[in-house]
Design an enzyme around this catalytic site. Structure first.
Site, PDB file in Angstrom:
ATOM      1  N   GLU A  53      32.681  21.883  31.324  1.00 16.37           N
ATOM      2  CA  GLU A  53      32.545  20.446  31.076  1.00 16.37           C
ATOM      3  C   GLU A  53      31.483  19.815  31.971  1.00 16.37           C
ATOM      4  OE1 GLU A  53      35.414  19.905  27.956  1.00 16.37           O
ATOM      5  OE2 GLU A  53      33.765  18.729  28.729  1.00 16.37           O
TER       6      GLU A  53
ATOM      7  N   ARG B  70      28.097  18.145  30.230  1.00 15.92           N
ATOM      8  CA  ARG B  70      27.977  16.688  30.335  1.00 15.92           C
ATOM      9  C   ARG B  70      27.020  16.272  31.445  1.00 15.92           C
ATOM     10  NH1 ARG B  70      33.762  14.017  28.557  1.00 15.92           N
ATOM     11  NH2 ARG B  70      34.760  15.919  27.813  1.00 15.92           N
TER      12      ARG B  70
ATOM     13  N   ASP C 257      33.918  27.970  19.523  1.00 12.84           N
ATOM     14  CA  ASP C 257      32.880  27.249  18.781  1.00 12.84           C
ATOM     15  C   ASP C 257      31.456  27.309  19.323  1.00 12.84           C
ATOM     16  OD1 ASP C 257      33.683  25.725  20.958  1.00 12.84           O
ATOM     17  OD2 ASP C 257      34.230  23.959  19.819  1.00 12.84           O
TER      18      ASP C 257
ATOM     19  N   GLU D  59      32.107  15.860  15.659  1.00 14.51           N
ATOM     20  CA  GLU D  59      31.627  17.067  14.961  1.00 14.51           C
ATOM     21  C   GLU D  59      31.335  16.847  13.479  1.00 14.51           C
ATOM     22  OE1 GLU D  59      33.363  18.018  18.718  1.00 14.51           O
ATOM     23  OE2 GLU D  59      34.312  17.044  16.994  1.00 14.51           O
TER      24      GLU D  59
ATOM     25  N   THR E 133      25.680  21.228  23.322  1.00 18.32           N
ATOM     26  CA  THR E 133      26.932  20.972  22.599  1.00 18.32           C
ATOM     27  C   THR E 133      27.518  19.606  22.921  1.00 18.32           C
ATOM     28  OG1 THR E 133      28.931  22.111  21.839  1.00 18.32           O
ATOM     29  CG2 THR E 133      28.603  21.932  24.233  1.00 18.32           C
TER      30      THR E 133
END
Length: 621
Positions: A248, A252, A381, A515, A601
Site C-alpha cells: 500500500e 500510494r 489482480d 475498477e 495500480t
C-alpha cells in the site's frame, strides 16, 4: 583542542596582568597585547610546547589506535620503498602544515577567530544551498523534460466538456472537505467530519494528499496542487517507528510521488520518492528475496500477514512493485531497486505453475507456493497487470514480462473464464482445482487490461482480446445495473440461479472503488464506443445521489437497500483513481496518451521509458 579554548591561558588584550607574575610585573607592568612566539615568557613557551607535543602525539597515535590502524600501518610502513618514502613525506608535510596553522591561530585576536568562524559557517551554508539547487543530496543531477501528454486539450464536444467540468467539481468537493476536516491526516470521515487513519500506513500521514497530487495536476487545480506540494515539502515524514504495508505504501506514496515529479518536475517529489524507496528495501531481506508484506521502517524488521497461508507473501503485493522500483532506479541512478524486482521474476520463473496459473501465496523462506488459490481479483489482480505494464513501460523491450503475461492470460482463459447461462462472461476463482463462481469488484479491472494488451497479442488474437475486454466490461456494468443504487457490490456470484448479484451480506458494500470505471476508460480510449461514456456517466449520477454528503463522499454498506447507510470513509483512492479515471473518460486522448504513459495500480501515471531517453538526457547535460 580548539584554538579558541587556549586563549584564556594567555589572558586577554586588556587584562591587568600576565600569566606567571602579579599585576604590574614585567616590562611595562601593564596588560599584554598578542605578541609573536619570541615575546612569550618561559611559562607560556612551556605551555605551547605541551600543546604541540599533545598535537603530534594525537596525530601519530591515531595511526595505531583507529579501527583501521592495520591498513594505515601497512600503507605507511610496508609499501614499496618508493611508495613508503612518499607516504612518510606526505605525513611529515601534513604535520608541519598543521603546526603552522596552529601557531597562526594562536597569534590571532579573539575577534579575528570569531570572524573566521562566521566566514566558515557562511561558506558551509552556501555549499548546502548549491547542493539543494543541484538536486536532492545523494541523487544525480537530472535535466527534467516533461513527458508528452502531461496536459491535454479541452474536449471539442460541449456536452462532454460540461460533464468533465462536473467531475472536476466533484474532485473539488472531495478535496476541500478533506482540507477542512482532515488536513495532513490519511483520509477523511465525511459524516463525522474528522480524520481517518488506517494501520496500512503505520504513522506515515498524508495519504490523501500524496494520492491526489497527480489528479490535481491534470485537472489544472493549480492552487490546490501548490498547497499539497508545500505540505509534502514541510510535513511528509518517513522517519517513524511503525509497521506499514509495503504494497500500500508503494502504490500510494511511492507511486504518487513519482507521478507528481514526472508531471511537475518539482525536485521535492523525486527526493521523497527515493527516500521512501530506500526505507522499503529491508523488506526484501528474506532467504529468497521475496519481500515481506509488513515492514517496520525504523527497525527494518519484516513479517507477513498471520492469516496468509502459513506465513506466505501475497502475489498481488510482491508482484506490484515492479513499475515503481524500476522508476526509482531510473531517477536515483541506483540499480538496487530494479535488481530487487527482477529477482522476484527469477524466483517465479523457476517455479512450476499448476495448470500454468500463479497461486496467490508464496513462502518467502522456502520459495514454494502456499495453498493453491488463484484469483484475478483480490490477492492476485495487479500482479498480472504489472506484467503487461512492465513490458509497455519498457518501450516493449521487456520480453520476459511480455511472455509471462500472455502465457498467464492463456491459462486464465482456459481455466477461469466462464460464461453464464444468461450470456455474461466472468472470471471465476480457482481453489485447488475447483472453481468458485464468484467475481470481485477488484476483478473488473481485467476488462481494461485485456483490451490494453490486445496490441501485443499474436495477430490472430488481437480482436479476441479486445472482445474479451468488452465482455468483462458488460458483465461489470450489469453488476452495477442490478443494484438499487446503480453502484456495484464488492463481489457478485453466478450460482444458485443468480447472475452478477451479491448473495452474501458481507459482499454488498461499495467503498468508492474505481475498477469498473477504469475498464470503461480503457475501453473508450481503445474503441471509442460511446456506450462506455454513458456507463461512466451513470456511475457519476449514482455517486452524486448516494455517496455525496456535506462533508465529502462516503462508501455505502448495502447497494441493494432502498436507503443509504454510509460507511463514513472517503478513501484516498477515490481521489486518486475513481475521479481521475472518470476525468480521463471525458477527456481527449492526448491527455496521458497510452503510448507515452502507463498507470500504476493506484492510477498514478508513469512515463514509458523510451529506448532513446537515456541518450537524450546525456546529450542535454
Amino acid at each position: 583542542m580548539p584554538a579558541a579554548s587556549l586563549l584564556p591561558l594567555f589572558g586577554s588584550a586588556a587584562g591587568p596582568g600576565t600569566l606567571g607574575g602579579p599585576a604590574g610585573s614585567g616590562a611595562g607592568g601593564g596588560g599584554r597585547k598578542a605578541a609573536g612566539p619570541g615575546a612569550f615568557r618561559l611559562t607560556e613557551k612551556f605551555v605551547l610546547l605541551l600543546v604541540f607535543s599533545a598535537f603530534i602525539t594525537l596525530c601519530f597515535g591515531a595511526i595505531f589506535f583507529l579501527p583501521d590502524s592495520s591498513k594505515l600501518l601497512s600503507g605507511v610502513f610496508f609499501h614499496s620503498a618508493a611508495g613508503g618514502a612518499g607516504s612518510l613525506e606526505r605525513i611529515r608535510a601534513d604535520h608541519e602544515r598543521a603546526l603552522r596553522e596552529a601557531k597562526e591561530t594562536l597569534q590571532k585576536l579573539p575577534e579575528e577567530i570569531r570572524r573566521d568562524i562566521r566566514q566558515d559557517k557562511e561558506k558551509l551554508l552556501q555549499d548546502a544551498r548549491g547542493r539543494k539547487e543541484a538536486g536532492a543530496p545523494g541523487l544525480p543531477q537530472r535535466l527534467f523534460r516533461q513527458p508528452v501528454g502531461a496536459v491535454g486539450q479541452e474536449p471539442a464536444d460541449p456536452d462532454v466538456r460540461q460533464r468533465r467540468e462536473k467531475i472536476k467539481e466533484m474532485m473539488k468537493h472531495a478535496w476541500d472537505n478533506y482540507k477542512r476536516y482532515a488536513w495532513g491526516l490519511n483520509e477523511l470521515k465525511p459524516i463525522s467530519k474528522q480524520g481517518h487513519s488506517s494501520n496500512l500506513f503505520g504513522n506515515i500521514q498524508g495519504a490523501t494528499i500524496v494520492d491526489a497530487l497527480d489528479t490535481l495536476y491534470i485537472m489544472e487545480m493549480k492552487e490546490e496542487f501548490k498547497e499539497a506540494k508545500e505540505w509534502v515539502e514541510k510535513n511528509l515524514d518517513f522517519n517513524v517507528n511503525a509497521e506499514i504495508s509495503v504494497f500500500e505504501v508503494n502504490i500510494r506514496f511511492v507511486g504518487g510521488l513519482l507521478s507528481a515529479y514526472y508531471l511537475s518536475g518539482e525536485e521535492v517529489f523525486r527526493k521523497k520518492a527515493v527516500e521512501l524507496g530506500e526505507k522499503l528495501l529491508p523488506a526484501f531481506n528474506t532467504p529468497t528475496g521475496i519481500p515481506w508484506a509488513l515492514l517496520n521502517i525504523k527497525s527494518g524488521i519484516g513479517r507477513n500477514w498471520p492469516w496468509a497461508s502459513g506465513g506466505s507473501s501475497i502475489l498481488a503485493e510482491f508482484g506490484t512493485l515492479h513499475l515503481e522500483f524500476v522508476h526509482l532506479s531510473h531517477l536515483s541512478g541506483n540499480p538496487v531497486f530494479a535488481e530487487k524486482v527482477m529477482n522476484i521474476r527469477k524466483v517465479l520463473s523457476r517455479l512450476d505453475k499448476p495448470e500454468g496459473l500463479y497461486p496467490n501465496y508464496l513462502n518467502p523462506s522456502s520459495g514454494q507456493w502456499g495453498q493453491h488459490h488463484v484469483s484475478i481479483g483480490g490477492l492476485g489482480d495487479s500482479f498480472y497487470e504489472y506484467l503487461l505494464k512492465a513490458w509497455l513501460m519498457s518501450d516493449k523491450t521487456d520480453e520476459d514480462g511480455k511472455k509471462m503475461y500472455y502465457d498467464a492470460v492463456q491459462a486464465i482463459e482456459t481455466h477461469l473464464i466462464r460464461k453464464s447461462s444468461g450470456g455474461l462472461t466472468y472470471i471465476a476463482e480457482w481453489k485447488g482445482g475447483l472453481l468458485e463462481h464468484k467475481m470481485g469488484h477488484l476483478t473488473c479491472f481485467a476488462g481494461g487490461m485485456f483490451a490494453l494488451g490486445a496490441d501485443g497479442a499474436p495477430s490472430d488474437k488481437t480482436g479476441h482480446h479486445i472482445e474479451l475486454g468488452a465482455k468483462i466490461a458488460r458483465t461489470c456494468h450489469e453488476s452495477y445495473d442490478r443494484t438499487r443504487m446503480k453502484l456495484g457490490p464488492e463481489a457478485f456470484r453466478f450460482d444458485g440461479g443468480v447472475e452478477a448479484i451479491a448473495t452474501r451480506q458481507n459482499e454488498k458494500y461499495y467503498i468508492l472503488r474505481p475498477e469498473v470505471i477504469e475498464t470503461y476508460m480503457y475501453m473508450w480510449r481503445l474503441t471509442h464506443d460511446p456506450k462506455y461514456r454513458e456507463w461512466g456517466w451513470e456511475a457519476v449520477e449514482a455517486l452524486e445521489k448516494h455517496c455525496r454528503v456535506d462533508g465529502g463522499y462516503s462508501g455505502i454498506r448495502d447497494v441493494y437497500n432502498n436507503h443509504e447507510s454510509h460507511d463514513d470513509v472517503q478513501q484516498s483512492f477515490f481521489l486518486s483513481e475513481t475521479l481521475k479515471y472518470l476525468y480521463l473518460l471525458f477527456s481527449e486522448d492526448d491527455l496521458l496518451p497510452f503510448e507515452h504513459w502507463v498507470f500504476n495500480t493506484e492510477a498514478h501515471p508513469l512515463p514509458v521509458l523510451h529506448k532513446d531517453d537515456g541518450n537524450k538526457e546525456e546529450n542535454q547535460k
